[in-house]
Write an enzyme that holds these catalytic residues in place. Structure first.
Site, PDB file in Angstrom:
ATOM      1  CB  CYS A   1      19.848  -3.810 -35.404  1.00 32.76           C
ATOM      2  SG  CYS A   1      20.993  -5.143 -35.757  1.00 32.76           S
TER       3      CYS A   1
ATOM      4  CG  HIS B   1      -2.085  -0.931   1.082  1.00 34.34           C
ATOM      5  ND1 HIS B   1      -2.935  -0.890   0.006  1.00 34.34           N
ATOM      6  CD2 HIS B   1      -2.538  -1.923   1.872  1.00 34.34           C
ATOM      7  CE1 HIS B   1      -3.877  -1.819   0.160  1.00 34.34           C
ATOM      8  NE2 HIS B   1      -3.645  -2.463   1.281  1.00 34.34           N
TER       9      HIS B   1
END
Length: 802
Positions: A754, A423
């Site tokens: 690439c 939390h």
């Protein structure tokens, strides 16, 4: 449900729907929605009841508390008394209040009826607060009010209800309402009384990735015992991730992440006669080394998360538990996820640290995709909040909601324990304060006043760097990116950070290097796992065994973790193509893996030595290459990522290509089977000279411009002296690139490249476009610039052609 003329004091969960927030608060309304609407599809929710919010308002009125509470809040707002004093006095007033006989009888009767339904007396229940402003899409209120576990007996339940009422005015809850713009007196509280699951394990799951909002995964955290240890951040939990779109595909098991947490303690029901209802004890070594969920349970919970998300129509934050006796799974809470779903999905914010040699002091779970710099300040108790300077980096043992008043002043947070789904982590995200939790020993390593940089921008693992490091931010408006005919793809390195880029409109991934996954997520030489008897150093042998704890065999550790890494990268783009290059470590790099010294040669020139394709059939490595093939098979066939394309690097000769394809087929990875495509790196002159023959054996070429330039020009790519001459735009390099594209297209093969050159040099991009290259793959942070450069190159080429 329709509001009756005279509201009842108690509502059973089955009476409630999600729209009843005003009656029983967000948490209880959601539990009622699931119990009444999702029970028929198999989702198990423990039964229970809720006190009405009106009962809370009546409680304040009959105890004449409205006026003194308002006066204390007004005094706090004016600065006459501090927050801590106001909250403490309000809580005391509420705890000294009394229920009416009718109210006590209503709660007592409902509790006994719940026990009769469960055939248990006295029944253990969880007593939880549920605020009427809670669990809303715009604010979670996570952990702001209290919960009480393993409460048995009507008298204790009534006392716990009063405690819940008072928790509406904890310091953290007061501050949170102020930040969210809620008027204190307009927020009421319902209490949920729910049959307790005596958890063997429990945790939290989200129906998206909480760090980047990627919507196609379920993220699960779990630990032993009751889930409160995760909520409070006292343990680092196990972490699992599942790819949602393939969950319902027959015979597929799309688990893409499994990480073992330390789980050093667990909360259990206290034994009879104990003064406290729960007790926290250390976990055993077996528990720490074991995952809390089986693969079947991970998939089961994930399917439930998808059903719940679909029912509510939004991303969800869900708490789950597994009963120790029945071994059944339960959902004990569900609320809307409030942080990532509120972000603008058309805007991507990218943080980029400057290159640095600064040492990494600590690592942990990353909360918030950002960077923070500052001086540390260590606090061990929120009671010392007055000492904390604004803008400092908070260092503490753990963060929980009690720390919110301090967290809102911090530039960043570092903790010893806790996980990314506690939390406190949720609140940190809402406050937009980056945090690194679960570092194990931050409070011992970092003294107050130390300058550090928190890097939470590169995925699930965050780093704490020594010193202040400069960084830049980049906001990308995805709506403004130009469309291109040439496919723009991205290069992928680490699986941890890949979901950061999910919003980019890519054509897929043009290069994933397996060796990056091996070095970052495995760290062990595969041959040492296949032949541990050849590892003669006892310390290294012990390390191998410890790293592989939990795996059926040592080789399985390699296969499973490589498959998870490849699968996670493939999930980020599914169903678009993801090109996975098999390992291309050089011998000196392989020797750096644990155990590598017992299996690697010492080569004078590793760059031109035993690397790439030549390793795959060589006696020194062939068995290890089989493990790589097994990992690809697992990612494609078992997990379901059939968008994976295999690529072979540094393939020197046609006969070598045949040997590699044969070895792959023997391992079960056969080109053409189940749609498998196999590409080859085009980085050696022989690949261009014999392009027609290579094209007969492969489905595509990927130009590796660095190695190709090195071998065409005869320049060491790492030579500082010759760096000015090392240029992929050299006419000789361009000529062979143009040649291979022409030949490949004549044979029906695709060609990509690439590397950064097309992004860094617009004229090179124009050259590639003119040659008709199919795809250009860039580093993700260059994607925006690459799109613009390629779009301009396409317009220029079109104009020239016209």
């Amino acid at each position: 449900m329709n509001m009756p003329a005279s509201q009842p004091l108690i509502y059973w969960y089955r009476q409630l729907r999600a729209t009843d927030v005003g009656l029983v608060g967000g948490k209880n309304a959601s539990l009622g929605e699931m119990l009444s609407q999702l029970d028929q599809v198999g989702i198990r929710v423990p039964n229970g009841f809720a006190t009405s919010a009106q009962l809370y308002r009546d409680f304040l009125h009959q105890n004449q508390l409205d006026t003194p509470i308002s006066q204390l809040l007004a005094a706090m707002d004016s600065g006459s008394i501090p927050l801590s004093e106001a909250g403490q006095k309000i809580r005391r007033l509420i705890l000294e209040g009394h229920f009416t006989v009718e109210q006590e009888q209503a709660i007592t009767n409902a509790y006994h009826q719940l026990g009769q339904q469960a055939d248990t007396d006295p029944l253990s229940v969880a007593v939880r607060s549920s605020a009427t402003a809670e669990d809303l899409p715009q604010a979670s209120f996570a952990g702001q009010q209290e919960s009480y576990l393993n409460i048995a007996g009507a008298v204790h339940v009534i006392d716990a209800c009063r405690e819940c009422f008072s928790s509406l005015y904890t310091d953290r809850a007061i501050v949170y309402r102020q930040e969210q713009g809620f008027v204190h007196q307009k927020v009421s509280l319902s209490v949920g009384v729910q049959q307790m699951v005596e958890s063997e394990c429990a945790g939290v799951m989200f129906s998206l990735d909480t760090e980047n909002g990627f919507p196609d995964v379920v993220l699960i955290n779990g630990s032993w015992g009751l889930g409160e240890t995760i909520v409070k951040g006292t343990v680092t939990p196990d972490r699992f991730m599942v790819y949602k779109p393939l969950l319902d595909t027959p015979n597929k098991r799309p688990i893409i992440e499994k990480q073992r947490g330390n789980k050093r303690e667990k909360m259990l029901f206290a034994s009879d006669g104990s003064l406290e209802p729960t007790v926290t004890t250390p976990t055993s070594m077996d528990e720490r080394n074991s995952l809390v969920l089986s693969d079947d349970e991970i998939l089961h919970l994930s399917r439930w998360a998808v059903i719940i998300e679909r029912h509510y129509g939004c991303a969800m934050d869900i708490e789950w538990a597994k009963d120790r006796h029945s071994q059944q799974l339960f959902i004990v809470q569900a609320r809307p996820e409030t942080v990532e779903t509120s972000k603008d999905s058309a805007v991507l914010v990218n943080y980029h640290l400057e290159k640095t040699a600064a040492p990494i002091l600590l690592q942990g779970s990353s909360v918030g995709s950002a960077v923070a710099c500052g001086k540390t300040f260590t606090l061990l108790s929120p009671d010392d909040s007055d000492q904390f300077p604004d803008g400092a980096i908070l260092v503490t043992e753990r963060t929980d909601p009690d720390w919110v008043p301090i967290m809102r002043k911090a530039a960043g947070i570092i903790t010893d324990s806790g996980g990314p789904t506690s939390h406190a982590a949720i609140v940190s995200r809402e406050l937009k304060v980056p945090a690194i939790v679960g570092t194990e020993h931050a409070t011992r390593v970092l003294s107050s006043g130390k300058a550090v940089t928190l890097n939470c921008s590169e995925g699930a693992v965050g780093q704490v760097y020594d010193g202040i490091i400069n960084y830049t931010t980049q906001q990308i408006d995805l709506n403004t990116l130009p469309m291109t005919q040439t496919q723009i793809m991205i290069n992928a390195a680490m699986p941890d950070g890949i979901f950061h880029w999910w919003q980019l409109p890519t054509a897929g991934i043009g290069l994933t290097r397996i060796e990056f996954i091996i070095s970052s997520q495995i760290g062990l030489h595969p041959m040492a796992l296949i032949h541990p008897e050849q590892v003669t150093d006892p310390a290294i042998a012990q390390t191998l065994l410890q790293r592989c704890t939990g795996s059926a065999t040592l080789p399985d550790f390699f296969v499973d973790n490589l498959a998870l890494g490849v699968g996670k990268i493939a999930a980020s783009q599914y169903p678009k193509p993801v090109i996975v290059r098999m390992s291309d470590f050089k011998s000196n790099e392989y020797r750096g893996l644990i155990g590598g010294e017992f299996f690697e040669l010492h080569e004078e020139n590793p760059m031109l030595g035993l690397r790439g394709a030549s390793r795959y059939y060589h006696p020194r490595y062939q068995e290890a290459f089989q493990l790589e093939c097994r990992a690809i098979i697992k990612a494609r066939d078992e997990m379901g990522f059939d968008n994976i394309i295999v690529m072979i690097p540094f393939c020197r000769t046609v006969s070598e290509a045949d040997k590699v394809l044969e070895i792959m087929a023997l391992a079960g990875l056969k080109r053409g089977d189940k749609g498998l495509q196999v590409y080859v790196m085009c980085e050696i002159p022989s690949n261009i000279i014999l392009a027609e023959r290579f094209a007969d054996r492969f489905d595509g070429f990927s130009i590796g411009s660095n190695d190709l330039t090195q071998l065409i020009l005869g320049i060491d790519r790492d030579s500082a002296e010759l760096k000015p001459m090392f240029d992929a735009r050299d006419d000789a390099v361009k000529k062979v690139i143009e040649q291979v594209i022409k030949v490949a297209h004549s044979k029906g093969c695709k060609v990509g490249i690439c590397g950064q050159a097309p992004s860094d040099h617009p004229e090179f991009a124009e050259f590639l476009v003119a040659c008709g290259i199919d795809s250009i793959s860039l580093n993700p942070d260059s994607f925006t610039k690459g799109c613009e450069v390629v779009a301009k190159a396409e317009r220029t080429h079109l104009n020239k052609r016209d």
